[in-house]
Design a protein around this motif. Structure first.
Motif, PDB file in Angstrom:
ATOM      1  N   LYS A  55      20.448  50.409  47.766  1.00  0.00           N
ATOM      2  CA  LYS A  55      21.501  51.137  48.503  1.00  0.00           C
ATOM      3  C   LYS A  55      22.687  50.212  48.777  1.00  0.00           C
ATOM      4  N   THR A  56      23.037  49.466  47.771  1.00  0.00           N
ATOM      5  CA  THR A  56      24.039  48.422  47.932  1.00  0.00           C
ATOM      6  C   THR A  56      25.067  48.491  46.812  1.00  0.00           C
ATOM      7  N   VAL A  57      26.299  48.234  47.184  1.00  0.00           N
ATOM      8  CA  VAL A  57      27.389  48.120  46.219  1.00  0.00           C
ATOM      9  C   VAL A  57      27.883  46.678  46.246  1.00  0.00           C
ATOM     10  N   TYR A  58      28.189  46.173  45.073  1.00  0.00           N
ATOM     11  CA  TYR A  58      28.613  44.784  44.947  1.00  0.00           C
ATOM     12  C   TYR A  58      30.040  44.708  44.398  1.00  0.00           C
ATOM     13  N   LEU A  59      30.716  43.661  44.771  1.00  0.00           N
ATOM     14  CA  LEU A  59      31.998  43.342  44.153  1.00  0.00           C
ATOM     15  C   LEU A  59      31.909  41.901  43.667  1.00  0.00           C
ATOM     16  N   GLN A  60      31.787  41.749  42.365  1.00  0.00           N
ATOM     17  CA  GLN A  60      31.763  40.424  41.761  1.00  0.00           C
ATOM     18  C   GLN A  60      33.196  40.032  41.450  1.00  0.00           C
ATOM     19  N   MET A  61      33.629  38.939  42.030  1.00  0.00           N
ATOM     20  CA  MET A  61      35.014  38.487  41.869  1.00  0.00           C
ATOM     21  C   MET A  61      35.022  37.173  41.101  1.00  0.00           C
ATOM     22  N   SER A  62      35.784  37.130  40.034  1.00  0.00           N
ATOM     23  CA  SER A  62      35.886  35.925  39.216  1.00  0.00           C
ATOM     24  C   SER A  62      37.351  35.562  39.026  1.00  0.00           C
ATOM     25  N   SER A  63      37.582  34.347  38.573  1.00  0.00           N
ATOM     26  CA  SER A  63      38.950  33.857  38.347  1.00  0.00           C
ATOM     27  C   SER A  63      39.828  34.143  39.559  1.00  0.00           C
ATOM     28  N   LEU A  64      39.296  33.812  40.716  1.00  0.00           N
ATOM     29  CA  LEU A  64      40.002  34.121  41.967  1.00  0.00           C
ATOM     30  C   LEU A  64      41.310  33.351  42.072  1.00  0.00           C
ATOM     31  N   LYS A  65      42.280  34.009  42.685  1.00  0.00           N
ATOM     32  CA  LYS A  65      43.616  33.457  42.883  1.00  0.00           C
ATOM     33  C   LYS A  65      43.930  33.398  44.376  1.00  0.00           C
ATOM     34  N   PRO A  66      44.828  32.523  44.769  1.00  0.00           N
ATOM     35  CA  PRO A  66      45.195  32.485  46.195  1.00  0.00           C
ATOM     36  C   PRO A  66      45.670  33.840  46.715  1.00  0.00           C
ATOM     37  N   GLU A  67      46.300  34.628  45.859  1.00  0.00           N
ATOM     38  CA  GLU A  67      46.768  35.937  46.307  1.00  0.00           C
ATOM     39  C   GLU A  67      45.648  36.950  46.517  1.00  0.00           C
ATOM     40  N   GLY A  90      28.527  56.432  38.454  1.00  0.00           N
ATOM     41  CA  GLY A  90      28.819  55.022  38.189  1.00  0.00           C
ATOM     42  C   GLY A  90      30.195  54.781  37.617  1.00  0.00           C
ATOM     43  N   ARG A  91      31.011  55.795  37.556  1.00  0.00           N
ATOM     44  CA  ARG A  91      32.365  55.601  37.038  1.00  0.00           C
ATOM     45  C   ARG A  91      33.151  54.700  37.972  1.00  0.00           C
ATOM     46  N   THR A  92      33.890  53.785  37.402  1.00  0.00           N
ATOM     47  CA  THR A  92      34.605  52.791  38.196  1.00  0.00           C
ATOM     48  C   THR A  92      36.109  52.915  38.053  1.00  0.00           C
ATOM     49  N   ASN A  93      36.792  52.359  39.034  1.00  0.00           N
ATOM     50  CA  ASN A  93      38.244  52.388  39.071  1.00  0.00           C
ATOM     51  C   ASN A  93      38.703  51.081  39.699  1.00  0.00           C
ATOM     52  N   TYR A  94      39.735  50.450  39.110  1.00  0.00           N
ATOM     53  CA  TYR A  94      40.195  49.156  39.593  1.00  0.00           C
ATOM     54  C   TYR A  94      41.701  49.134  39.800  1.00  0.00           C
ATOM     55  N   ALA A  95      42.114  48.362  40.768  1.00  0.00           N
ATOM     56  CA  ALA A  95      43.544  48.075  40.911  1.00  0.00           C
ATOM     57  C   ALA A  95      43.976  47.209  39.731  1.00  0.00           C
ATOM     58  N   ASP A  96      45.198  47.389  39.303  1.00  0.00           N
ATOM     59  CA  ASP A  96      45.696  46.619  38.156  1.00  0.00           C
ATOM     60  C   ASP A  96      45.598  45.117  38.400  1.00  0.00           C
ATOM     61  N   SER A  97      45.773  44.715  39.640  1.00  0.00           N
ATOM     62  CA  SER A  97      45.804  43.286  39.963  1.00  0.00           C
ATOM     63  C   SER A  97      44.449  42.602  39.791  1.00  0.00           C
ATOM     64  N   VAL A  98      43.365  43.377  39.708  1.00  0.00           N
ATOM     65  CA  VAL A  98      42.036  42.762  39.602  1.00  0.00           C
ATOM     66  C   VAL A  98      41.312  43.132  38.312  1.00  0.00           C
ATOM     67  N   LYS A  99      41.908  43.974  37.500  1.00  0.00           N
ATOM     68  CA  LYS A  99      41.252  44.384  36.251  1.00  0.00           C
ATOM     69  C   LYS A  99      40.952  43.176  35.385  1.00  0.00           C
ATOM     70  N   GLY A 100      39.745  43.140  34.867  1.00  0.00           N
ATOM     71  CA  GLY A 100      39.326  42.032  34.026  1.00  0.00           C
ATOM     72  C   GLY A 100      38.796  40.841  34.801  1.00  0.00           C
ATOM     73  N   ARG A 101      38.967  40.847  36.116  1.00  0.00           N
ATOM     74  CA  ARG A 101      38.480  39.726  36.940  1.00  0.00           C
ATOM     75  C   ARG A 101      37.378  40.159  37.909  1.00  0.00           C
ATOM     76  N   PHE A 102      37.473  41.374  38.417  1.00  0.00           N
ATOM     77  CA  PHE A 102      36.509  41.884  39.392  1.00  0.00           C
ATOM     78  C   PHE A 102      35.658  42.968  38.758  1.00  0.00           C
TER      79      PHE A 102
END
Length: 117
Positions: free
Chosen positions: A77-89, A56-68
């Protein structure tokens, strides 16, 4: 082999949230890591986040840390990506990825996420 099917995505306003799902099938026991990549027009595909399937260890791109947040559900058997504070980029096609048996990769079909300003 491992097969991946993504769901979620679509249109969302800036500041909003969205959740992507990636259901795995096949040789689940052989999965090492699962992750999400994205590719915006005229840009290279980049890693967004990944998770070691066992620990369960996770790794994030700097651009999404704290938001995703990436997570996995063994039973489903499912992986999720919860995305918050979404930006146009964050607008891109998002792809689910699995590394299995140490050296093989599987990809999902991709799902479009569009964030309007």
């Amino acid at each position: 082999q491992v097969q991946l099917v993504e769901s979620g995505g679509g249109f969302v306003q800036a500041g909003g949230s969205q959740r992507l799902s990636c259901a795995a099938s096949g040789s689940i026991f052989s999965i090492n890591t699962m992750g999400w990549y994205r590719q915006a027009p005229a840009k290279q595909r980049e890693l967004v986040a990944d998770i070691t399937y066992g620990s369960g260890r996770t790794n994030y791109a700097d651009s999404v840390k704290g938001r995703f947040t990436i997570s996995r559900d063994y039973a489903k058997k499912t992986v999720y990506l919860q995305m918050s504070s979404l930006k146009p980029e964050d607008t891109a096609v998002y792809y689910c990825n699995a590394l299995w048996s140490g050296s093989y990769y599987s990809w999902g079909q991709g799902t479009q996420v569009t964030v309007s300003s």
